[in-house]
Design a protein around this motif. Structure first.
Motif, PDB file in Angstrom:
ATOM      1  N   ALA A  91       0.901  -1.086   0.033  1.00 23.22           N
ATOM      2  CA  ALA A  91      -0.607  -0.207  -0.042  1.00 23.22           C
ATOM      3  C   ALA A  91       0.970   0.984  -0.432  1.00 23.22           C
ATOM      4  O   ALA A  91       2.135   1.450   0.835  1.00 23.22           O
ATOM      5  N   GLY A  92       0.188   2.119  -0.590  1.00 25.63           N
ATOM      6  CA  GLY A  92       0.388   4.022  -0.895  1.00 25.63           C
ATOM      7  C   GLY A  92       2.347   3.541  -0.516  1.00 25.63           C
ATOM      8  O   GLY A  92       2.927   3.491  -2.614  1.00 25.63           O
ATOM      9  N   THR A  93       2.973   4.075  -0.410  1.00 25.73           N
ATOM     10  CA  THR A  93       4.650   4.364  -0.817  1.00 25.73           C
ATOM     11  C   THR A  93       5.087   2.914  -1.264  1.00 25.73           C
ATOM     12  O   THR A  93       5.935   3.183  -2.112  1.00 25.73           O
ATOM     13  N   SER A  94       4.696   2.286  -0.301  1.00 26.10           N
ATOM     14  CA  SER A  94       5.633   0.795  -0.232  1.00 26.10           C
ATOM     15  C   SER A  94       5.165  -0.058  -1.743  1.00 26.10           C
ATOM     16  O   SER A  94       5.806  -0.798  -2.101  1.00 26.10           O
ATOM     17  N   TYR A  95       3.718  -0.020  -2.223  1.00 23.54           N
ATOM     18  CA  TYR A  95       3.412  -0.132  -2.984  1.00 23.54           C
ATOM     19  C   TYR A  95       4.144   0.324  -4.153  1.00 23.54           C
ATOM     20  O   TYR A  95       5.091   0.013  -5.659  1.00 23.54           O
TER      21      TYR A  95
ATOM     22  N   ILE B 125       5.268  -5.934   0.854  1.00 24.53           N
ATOM     23  CA  ILE B 125       6.626  -4.702   1.788  1.00 24.53           C
ATOM     24  C   ILE B 125       5.418  -3.572   2.005  1.00 24.53           C
ATOM     25  O   ILE B 125       4.419  -3.613   1.758  1.00 24.53           O
ATOM     26  N   SER B 126       6.136  -3.876   3.485  1.00 22.49           N
ATOM     27  CA  SER B 126       5.258  -3.413   4.299  1.00 22.49           C
ATOM     28  C   SER B 126       6.376  -2.548   5.262  1.00 22.49           C
ATOM     29  O   SER B 126       7.061  -3.721   6.158  1.00 22.49           O
ATOM     30  N   GLN B 127       6.744  -0.610   5.414  1.00 24.80           N
ATOM     31  CA  GLN B 127       7.782  -0.681   6.429  1.00 24.80           C
ATOM     32  C   GLN B 127       7.320  -1.122   7.959  1.00 24.80           C
ATOM     33  O   GLN B 127       8.066  -1.630   8.765  1.00 24.80           O
ATOM     34  N   SER B 128       6.077  -1.107   7.896  1.00 20.73           N
ATOM     35  CA  SER B 128       5.566  -1.169   9.548  1.00 20.73           C
ATOM     36  C   SER B 128       5.038  -3.324   9.844  1.00 20.73           C
ATOM     37  O   SER B 128       5.375  -2.953  10.859  1.00 20.73           O
ATOM     38  N   GLY B 129       5.063  -3.629   9.134  1.00 22.19           N
ATOM     39  CA  GLY B 129       4.729  -4.835   8.796  1.00 22.19           C
ATOM     40  C   GLY B 129       3.357  -5.152   9.733  1.00 22.19           C
ATOM     41  O   GLY B 129       2.991  -6.079   9.469  1.00 22.19           O
ATOM     42  N   GLU B 130       2.096  -4.000   9.965  1.00 23.47           N
ATOM     43  CA  GLU B 130       1.409  -4.604  10.028  1.00 23.47           C
ATOM     44  C   GLU B 130      -0.144  -3.813   9.528  1.00 23.47           C
ATOM     45  O   GLU B 130      -1.127  -3.616  10.373  1.00 23.47           O
ATOM     46  N   THR B 131       0.388  -3.324   8.172  1.00 28.53           N
ATOM     47  CA  THR B 131      -0.513  -2.736   7.936  1.00 28.53           C
ATOM     48  C   THR B 131      -1.661  -3.625   7.458  1.00 28.53           C
ATOM     49  O   THR B 131      -1.614  -4.889   6.923  1.00 28.53           O
ATOM     50  N   ALA B 132      -3.355  -3.515   7.649  1.00 27.39           N
ATOM     51  CA  ALA B 132      -4.210  -4.682   7.880  1.00 27.39           C
ATOM     52  C   ALA B 132      -4.744  -4.574   5.907  1.00 27.39           C
ATOM     53  O   ALA B 132      -4.895  -5.691   6.219  1.00 27.39           O
TER      54      ALA B 132
ATOM     55  N   ALA C 227       8.746   9.802  11.219  1.00 25.71           N
ATOM     56  CA  ALA C 227       7.576  10.748  10.712  1.00 25.71           C
ATOM     57  C   ALA C 227       6.602   9.557  10.254  1.00 25.71           C
ATOM     58  O   ALA C 227       6.915   8.525   9.216  1.00 25.71           O
ATOM     59  N   VAL C 228       5.245  10.265   9.680  1.00 26.62           N
ATOM     60  CA  VAL C 228       4.025   9.724   9.044  1.00 26.62           C
ATOM     61  C   VAL C 228       4.703   9.070   7.852  1.00 26.62           C
ATOM     62  O   VAL C 228       4.422   8.653   7.183  1.00 26.62           O
ATOM     63  N   ALA C 229       5.234  10.043   7.011  1.00 25.62           N
ATOM     64  CA  ALA C 229       5.252  10.657   6.157  1.00 25.62           C
ATOM     65  C   ALA C 229       6.870   9.645   5.148  1.00 25.62           C
ATOM     66  O   ALA C 229       7.889   9.567   6.054  1.00 25.62           O
ATOM     67  N   SER C 230       6.392   8.587   4.919  1.00 26.60           N
ATOM     68  CA  SER C 230       7.736   7.464   4.733  1.00 26.60           C
ATOM     69  C   SER C 230       8.626   7.907   3.494  1.00 26.60           C
ATOM     70  O   SER C 230       8.202   8.329   2.261  1.00 26.60           O
ATOM     71  N   THR C 231      10.415   7.720   4.361  1.00 26.13           N
ATOM     72  CA  THR C 231      11.122   8.618   3.077  1.00 26.13           C
ATOM     73  C   THR C 231      12.785   7.314   3.305  1.00 26.13           C
ATOM     74  O   THR C 231      12.661   6.126   2.409  1.00 26.13           O
TER      75      THR C 231
ATOM     76  N   LEU D 226       2.810  11.634  -4.166  1.00 27.61           N
ATOM     77  CA  LEU D 226       1.969  11.202  -2.941  1.00 27.61           C
ATOM     78  C   LEU D 226       2.372  11.990  -1.329  1.00 27.61           C
ATOM     79  O   LEU D 226       2.026  12.448  -0.144  1.00 27.61           O
ATOM     80  N   LYS D 227       4.103  12.208  -1.706  1.00 23.61           N
ATOM     81  CA  LYS D 227       4.790  13.031  -0.401  1.00 23.61           C
ATOM     82  C   LYS D 227       4.883  14.514  -0.437  1.00 23.61           C
ATOM     83  O   LYS D 227       3.978  14.712   1.084  1.00 23.61           O
ATOM     84  N   LEU D 228       3.859  15.235  -1.492  1.00 19.87           N
ATOM     85  CA  LEU D 228       3.835  16.108  -1.661  1.00 19.87           C
ATOM     86  C   LEU D 228       2.029  16.152  -1.047  1.00 19.87           C
ATOM     87  O   LEU D 228       1.948  17.170   0.299  1.00 19.87           O
ATOM     88  N   LYS D 229       0.584  15.499  -1.678  1.00 20.96           N
ATOM     89  CA  LYS D 229      -0.373  15.955  -1.039  1.00 20.96           C
ATOM     90  C   LYS D 229      -0.298  15.461   0.422  1.00 20.96           C
ATOM     91  O   LYS D 229      -1.240  16.014   1.122  1.00 20.96           O
ATOM     92  N   GLU D 230       0.418  14.435   1.013  1.00 26.16           N
ATOM     93  CA  GLU D 230       0.463  14.269   2.238  1.00 26.16           C
ATOM     94  C   GLU D 230       1.040  14.924   3.777  1.00 26.16           C
ATOM     95  O   GLU D 230      -0.305  15.005   4.470  1.00 26.16           O
ATOM     96  N   ILE D 231       1.874  15.436   3.114  1.00 26.94           N
ATOM     97  CA  ILE D 231       2.160  16.852   4.442  1.00 26.94           C
ATOM     98  C   ILE D 231       1.942  17.894   3.821  1.00 26.94           C
ATOM     99  O   ILE D 231       1.675  19.134   5.037  1.00 26.94           O
TER     100      ILE D 231
HETATM  101  C1  F6R Z   1       2.771   7.170   2.638  1.00 22.92           C
HETATM  102  C2  F6R Z   1       3.302   6.372   3.391  1.00 22.92           C
HETATM  103  C3  F6R Z   1       1.647   5.150   4.127  1.00 22.92           C
HETATM  104  C4  F6R Z   1       2.849   4.009   3.468  1.00 22.92           C
HETATM  105  C5  F6R Z   1       1.755   2.632   3.720  1.00 22.92           C
HETATM  106  C6  F6R Z   1       2.177   1.841   3.532  1.00 22.92           C
HETATM  107  O1  F6R Z   1       4.633   8.498   3.392  1.00 22.92           O
HETATM  108  O2  F6R Z   1       3.408   6.589   4.821  1.00 22.92           O
HETATM  109  O3  F6R Z   1       1.251   5.572   2.007  1.00 22.92           O
HETATM  110  O4  F6R Z   1       3.305   3.686   2.576  1.00 22.92           O
HETATM  111  O5  F6R Z   1       0.018   3.088   4.598  1.00 22.92           O
HETATM  112  O6  F6R Z   1       2.339   1.435   5.261  1.00 22.92           O
HETATM  113  P1  F6R Z   1       3.537   0.205   5.290  1.00 22.92           P
HETATM  114  O7  F6R Z   1       4.823   0.412   4.727  1.00 22.92           O
HETATM  115  O8  F6R Z   1       3.964   0.046   6.890  1.00 22.92           O
HETATM  116  O9  F6R Z   1       2.820  -0.959   4.825  1.00 22.92           O
END
Ligand code: F6R
Length: 357
Positions: free
Chosen positions: A55-59, A101-108, A152-156, A237-242
């Motif tokens: 999802a999101g940046t990970s996508y 692919i998931s930064q947090s590993g928790e995305t539902a 930070a909420v915005a993933s970098t 995505l980065k620009l709009k979300e923050i």
């Molecule tokens: C964008 C952002 C979100 C996450 C998305 C997936 O900056 O942070 O789009 O990338 O919610 O999150 P993860 O990677 O944790 O599954």
């Protein structure tokens, strides 16, 4: 802790060269060979098609990963937005491997797909920054991003770490399949890390560009072709979300099929030009929007630059350009948000990990 930084986001942008070097260290053994779990290598080798779910940046990182796996390891790859996958599941191949692919590993949304494909008996690999996370525990295999906590909420830094790990995974798979490559990921990532350092030292230049192009605008467009298109999606995505500026990333060639109708006098258009094979055509798109009044700028790569480009990136291997082209886009978003007094680290309506479907 933020230390001397005003925001976690800025700190995390700056950490990217360190993360690249950490990944290089973690994925290399004493003989300078790639160090990956043999079971992951086997699973990659055995797959006739790879399904990347995120999802999101990970996508967006997955879109870049598809290029690596197809070009280097010669395995077909589909990339899917997790929340859409379950409703419209494509016909699966005979031996699919699912890569989450998931930064947090928790995305539902991603977990829902994982549960479903495990019920169907398919193997799963999770690429995550949090090895003990749900997606990591419930998959058969895990690759760790080693990016350190992303606050930070915005993933970098997770985005660039995901891309680096995907490059290593693709090369490892290619080697396991006996494919000869003239691409040494560690050597190229070392060049990337140095380039990132050059970029993060140019904050004042990017801040000035932000003032020139995004100061009062309500909308902005990011365009690119090929790999640059994938990165333009992430820039938007980065620009709009923050900063809450309405932003859209689209393929240069699609402009004339509709979006160009939105260009008016002063509309900011940020074009990426890091790929030799599309350099000519993306510059044609820039001329088209300029002719309609756009406030256009080009971010190009050394070797492909032209005189009036707004920003020139240091040269890196053409497969790895997303790792450097995204850095000025992250900074552009950061300064746009800062100049608008937005809460950079905690944008409205957003959560760091989205644990509801
Ligand atoms: C964008 C952002 C979100 C996450 C998305 C997936 O900056 O942070 O789009 O990338 O919610 O999150 P993860 O990677 O944790 O599954």
């Amino acid at each position: 802790e933020k230390g001397t930084y005003p925001h976690f986001m800025l700190k995390e942008i700056d950490e990217q060269p360190i993360v690249m070097r950490k990944i290089m260290k973690e994925y290399q053994n004493d003989n300078n060979d790639l160090k990956l779990d043999a079971t992951i290598r086997q699973a990659m080798k055995a797959a006739d098609r790879i399904y990347i779910i995120a999802a999101g940046t990970s996508y967006h990182a997955g879109l870049v990963g598809k290029e690596f796996i197809e070009k280097l390891a010669k395995i077909p790859v589909e990339v899917h937005v997790a929340s859409e996958f379950s409703y419209n599941m494509p016909l699966l191949s005979e031996k699919p491997l699912f890569v989450f692919i998931s930064q947090s590993g928790e995305t539902a949304d991603s977990r829902a797909v994982l549960v479903k494909i495990k019920e169907m008996g398919h193997p799963a690999l999770t690429i995550t920054n949090v090895p003990g996370s749900t997606l990591s525990r419930e998959a058969d295999y895990t690759l760790h991003l080693h990016a350190g906590p992303e606050i930070a909420v915005a993933s970098t830094k997770a985005y660039t770490a995901q891309i680096a790990v995907l490059a290593i995974l693709a090369v490892d798979t290619a080697r396991a399949k006996g494919i000869e490559l003239d691409f040494d990921p560690m050597q190229e990532l070392a060049i990337v890390a140095n380039a990132m350092e050059v970029l993060t030292a140019q904050k004042e230049t990017i801040e000035q560009i932000t003032r020139n192009y995004l100061a009062t605008t309500r909308n902005a467009f990011f365009i690119g072709r090929s790999t640059d298109f994938n990165v333009s999606l992430e820039g938007a995505l980065k620009l709009k979300e923050i900063s809450y500026i309405q932003a859209e990333g689209f393929a240069g060639g699609e402009l004339k099929h509709g979006t160009i109708a939105l260009i008016e006098k002063g509309t900011p258009v940020i074009a990426l030009a890091t790929q030799e094979n599309v350099n000519y055509s993306i510059r044609g798109n820039v001329q088209e929007v300029v002719a309609r009044g756009a406030n256009a700028m080009v971010i190009s790569m050394k070797g492909l630059e032209q005189d009036d480009d707004a920003f020139v990136l240091p040269q890196v291997h053409e497969l790895l350009t997303p790792l450097v082209s995204v850095v000025p886009l992250q900074l552009l978003a950061y300064y746009a948000a800062l100049h608008r007094d937005c809460d950079v680290d905690k944008p409205r309506n957003l959560a760091k990990s989205v644990t509801v479907e």
